[in-house]
Design a protein around this motif. Structure first.
Motif, PDB file in Angstrom:
ATOM      1  N   LEU A 222       5.600   6.501   3.877  1.00  0.00           N
ATOM      2  CA  LEU A 222       6.050   6.833   5.230  1.00  0.00           C
ATOM      3  C   LEU A 222       7.367   6.148   5.562  1.00  0.00           C
ATOM      4  CD1 LEU A 222       2.724   6.981   7.262  1.00  0.00           C
ATOM      5  CD2 LEU A 222       4.011   8.818   6.203  1.00  0.00           C
TER       6      LEU A 222
ATOM      7  N   GLU B  96       0.657   4.482   1.058  1.00  0.00           N
ATOM      8  CA  GLU B  96       0.971   5.339   2.215  1.00  0.00           C
ATOM      9  C   GLU B  96       2.068   4.706   3.058  1.00  0.00           C
ATOM     10  OE1 GLU B  96      -2.100   6.689   5.275  1.00  0.00           O
ATOM     11  OE2 GLU B  96      -0.413   6.025   6.478  1.00  0.00           O
ATOM     12  N   ALA B  97       1.997   3.398   3.206  1.00  0.00           N
ATOM     13  CA  ALA B  97       3.017   2.706   3.998  1.00  0.00           C
ATOM     14  C   ALA B  97       4.394   2.856   3.332  1.00  0.00           C
ATOM     15  CB  ALA B  97       2.639   1.239   4.162  1.00  0.00           C
TER      16      ALA B  97
ATOM     17  N   GLU C 160       0.836  -1.190   0.000  1.00  0.00           N
ATOM     18  CA  GLU C 160       0.000   0.000   0.000  1.00  0.00           C
ATOM     19  C   GLU C 160       0.881   1.254   0.000  1.00  0.00           C
ATOM     20  OE1 GLU C 160      -2.268   3.207   1.037  1.00  0.00           O
ATOM     21  OE2 GLU C 160      -0.819   2.393   2.468  1.00  0.00           O
TER      22      GLU C 160
ATOM     23  N   CYS D 195      -5.416   5.817   1.100  1.00  0.00           N
ATOM     24  CA  CYS D 195      -5.160   6.026   2.521  1.00  0.00           C
ATOM     25  C   CYS D 195      -4.425   7.324   2.777  1.00  0.00           C
ATOM     26  CB  CYS D 195      -4.353   4.874   3.074  1.00  0.00           C
ATOM     27  SG  CYS D 195      -5.208   3.330   2.903  1.00  0.00           S
ATOM     28  N   ALA D 196      -3.576   7.712   1.841  1.00  0.00           N
ATOM     29  CA  ALA D 196      -2.763   8.896   2.076  1.00  0.00           C
ATOM     30  C   ALA D 196      -3.584  10.164   1.961  1.00  0.00           C
ATOM     31  CB  ALA D 196      -1.609   8.931   1.090  1.00  0.00           C
TER      32      ALA D 196
END
Lengths: 385, 276
Positions: free
Chosen positions: A310, A306-307, A304, A325-326
């Protein structure tokens, strides 16, 4: 930790030359260009120099075709709302499904007020079908707004061909060129483009300044009323320091165009090739043959975005993602969805966008760190055996 | 940029209990690639019925990974009855809170736990979409799931509901229906305090209603059914029929399904007895 900035389609570093050129207008030369006295009036010529510099970068014949605005979004709003409302009959609004929100926003605004709106599909590479465009444009007078280059994938649209089709049926063509200006050469005077938006902070000027090219003869109803500035098209005292900054940034961009399309492109290509080689299950999104030289959008299967982002951030690397998600929405990027990117990869897209400030070391750092991040997240994923 | 707590960031960077348990006692899988997040939770019990090992695999964002990691830490050492009491709010609290738009990550944790316990007890996979009517087709969220979310979270708007369970976050076609559900729930729960206790007749009607709406459809999926025999104060007597009569886990069904639903919907004091 060193910051490795690869998110230049979001915003760019302010060039030293730009900041230095702006400083006098933030210190001594603070007069109002509309004033009758010398102290104020002397500033006006710098606004006009900037206008010439913007016109020169995009290849406009006449600097008076440039209207300064506060940002790219304002330029898009002025072009679409102002353009549509100035037409003698409400036009059919045509746009694509992969536009920036600053274009789709005003298009939907018009739709809510009774204008007919058509949003064209793109194919799996993010390209428009020009036959479909022709079919829609034929139906009557249109205001057609299509981006010159896509912010997420960098895919370049054939604005010359699009404009020809629009003009053939008497419509007006607006190109959102916020991502294209300064990255690819353009000569708007020779293209069938009536309105063109650009933004300062994408080309190493500060945030808070943009411009709209309005071809001589094209009517636009102003959004901001109450002053004669910008020939009545945009009231409000001119933002002189930022206008000067934008002018210098355009001048620099014109000088650096060659570098953008050779050195920056080579860095992007090495980054992209390196990622595809070191990270299994990764694919580039978009039309590789017709793309901005600085952008690559890569999906990583089964993990995914966003993971990924980050974890890269933790290593000092700045990029962006089309993951749901982001953004806080629950659906992934409308651009990747319009391109029907597969379910296994649509949530795991990362965009790297470079600028002249990037170096070989920046690319090396990503190629060292990214495969570790991808491997770690795949270990966590229930979809990887 | 999300305003994640230090604990979320820490669990994201150093997730606990990642991986698989080959001979797990219970396995719960929720979410999907298409939805953008998914969690597979596995646990193993010790001789006393406590969770001695829990592992997870997660596809999702930082808060999904952190919520999964937190969940495994929270359930280790607990009996299934204790673990079942964990709500999504407990998971969020354990992490020092989650951003509003990320509440659904904690719900995914709670649902995976529910699915894993169901798997342990029945040997089957819990398919949430079979339970109730699907309201949000983009994310496969049913009315039953929504009601549970509303009960366990302090939700006042559709937006908060979407943040918690994703319903309505896709095409948006179900938003009017969701608004109705939320409004109905708020109206129900906002009943004036100190209202007169239910009459016996009202209580019986309500019990029948809950059995028809919430309990019977679930039992019928497995070929079972039940009959309301009597209501004596807070004691409700029922008889299982069909596949439920003689089912080895009818005791579990009685407590976890029938009694739990009646406690939720009628009164905390309800006790259910089986009449054979």
């Amino acid at each position: 930790m060193r910051t490795i900035y690869l998110d230049n389609n979001a915003t760019t570093q302010i060039a030293d030359e730009v900041r230095e050129a702006m400083m006098p207008f933030l210190t001594d030369l603070w007069g109002n260009p509309s004033s009758m006295h010398t102290f104020g009036g002397q500033v006006k010529k710098y606004v006009e120099i900037a206008r010439e510099q913007v016109a020169a970068l995009i290849g406009a014949n006449d600097p008076q075709e440039i209207t300064f605005t506060s940002c790219g979004s304002e330029s898009n709003n002025l072009a679409i709302r102002g353009g549509a409302e100035a037409m003698d009959k409400p036009p059919h609004i045509i746009t694509s499904k992969v536009e920036h929100a600053a274009v789709s926003g005003p298009c939907h605004y018009l739709e809510d007020r009774g204008f007919r709106l058509t949003k064209l599909d793109v194919d799996e590479k993010g390209r428009l079908d020009l036959d479909v465009l022709r079919r829609e444009v034929k139906t009557g007078k249109t205001l057609t707004s299509i981006m010159w280059a896509n912010n997420e994938t960098g895919v370049i649209f054939p604005v010359g061909l699009i404009g020809e089709i629009v003009h053939e049926f008497g419509g007006i063509f607006h190109a959102d060129a916020v991502q294209a200006v300064g990255k690819i050469p353009m000569k708007v005077s020779e293209l069938p483009i009536d309105l063109l938006s650009l933004s300062g902070h994408k080309i190493h000027a500060p945030k808070g300044i943009g411009a709209l090219y309005i071809r001589r003869g094209t009517q636009v109803k102003p959004l901001i009323l109450g002053g004669h500035q910008e020939r009545g098209r945009r009231a409000g005292t001119e933002n002189v320091p930022y206008i000067v900054g934008l002018g210098v940034a355009c001048n620099l961009a014109k000088k650096n165009m060659e570098e953008e399309n050779t050195r920056v492109k080579a860095l992007r290509d090495r980054l992209e090739k390196g990622i595809l080689e070191t990270c299994s299950g990764s694919h580039v999104n978009g039309d590789l043959t017709c793309r901005l030289p600085n952008t690559t959008n890569i999906s990583f299967d089964y993990i995914e975005g966003e993971a990924i982002l980050l974890m890269l951030d933790d290593r000092g690397i700045c990029a962006s993602t089309g993951s749901a998600c982001a953004s806080g929405s629950l659906e992934p990027s409308h651009v990747l969805r319009a391109m029907h990117v597969a379910g296994v990869s649509v949530h795991g897209s990362i965009r790297f966008s470079l600028s002249k400030y990037n170096t070989e070391e920046d690319v090396d750092a990503v190629l060292t760190e990214l495969p570790k991040v991808v491997k770690r997240l795949r270990e966590l994923s229930p979809f990887v055996a | 940029m999300w305003d994640y707590t230090e604990k979320v960031t820490e669990h994201f960077k150093n997730p606990r209990n990642v991986g698989k348990i080959e001979d797990a006692d219970g396995v719960g899988e929720v979410g999907s690639l298409a939805c953008g997040d998914a969690l597979k939770l596995m646990f193993k019990l010790d001789a006393e019925g406590r969770i001695k090992e829990a592992k997870f695999q997660t596809f999702g964002c930082a808060s999904a990974i952190a919520s999964s990691s937190a969940l495994t830490e929270m359930i280790i050492g607990k009996t299934l009855e204790e673990a079942e009491q964990i709500t999504n709010q407990d998971i969020a609290d354990y992490l020092g809170g989650l951003p509003n738009q990320k509440v659904h990550c904690s719900v995914m944790g709670r649902e995976a736990l529910e699915a894993a316990i169901y798997n342990y007890r029945t040997g089957k996979k819990l398919d949430k979409t079979l339970e109730g009517e699907v309201i949000c087709h983009c994310f496969g969220v049913t009315d039953k799931a929504i009601e549970k979310i509303l009960r366990e979270n302090d939700i006042h708007t559709v937006e908060e509901l979407t943040n918690a369970c994703k319903a309505g976050g896709g095409c948006g076609n179900c938003l009017p229906e969701l608004k109705k559900i939320v409004d109905r729930y708020l109206k129900k729960t906002a009943a004036p305090e100190g209202k007169a206790p239910m009459t016996t007749l009202q209580k019986i009607h309500l019990i029948e209603d809950v059995i028809d709406r919430e309990i019977r459809p679930a039992l019928r999926q497995d070929g079972g059914d039940l009959e309301l025999i009597d209501v004596d104060g807070d004691t409700v007597k029922v008889r299982f029929c069909g596949a439920c009569s003689g089912c080895i886990i009818s005791e579990v069904t009685l407590k976890d399904v029938v009694e739990a639903r009646l406690k939720e919907n009628v009164s905390e004091d309800i006790r259910v007895e089986e009449v054979r």
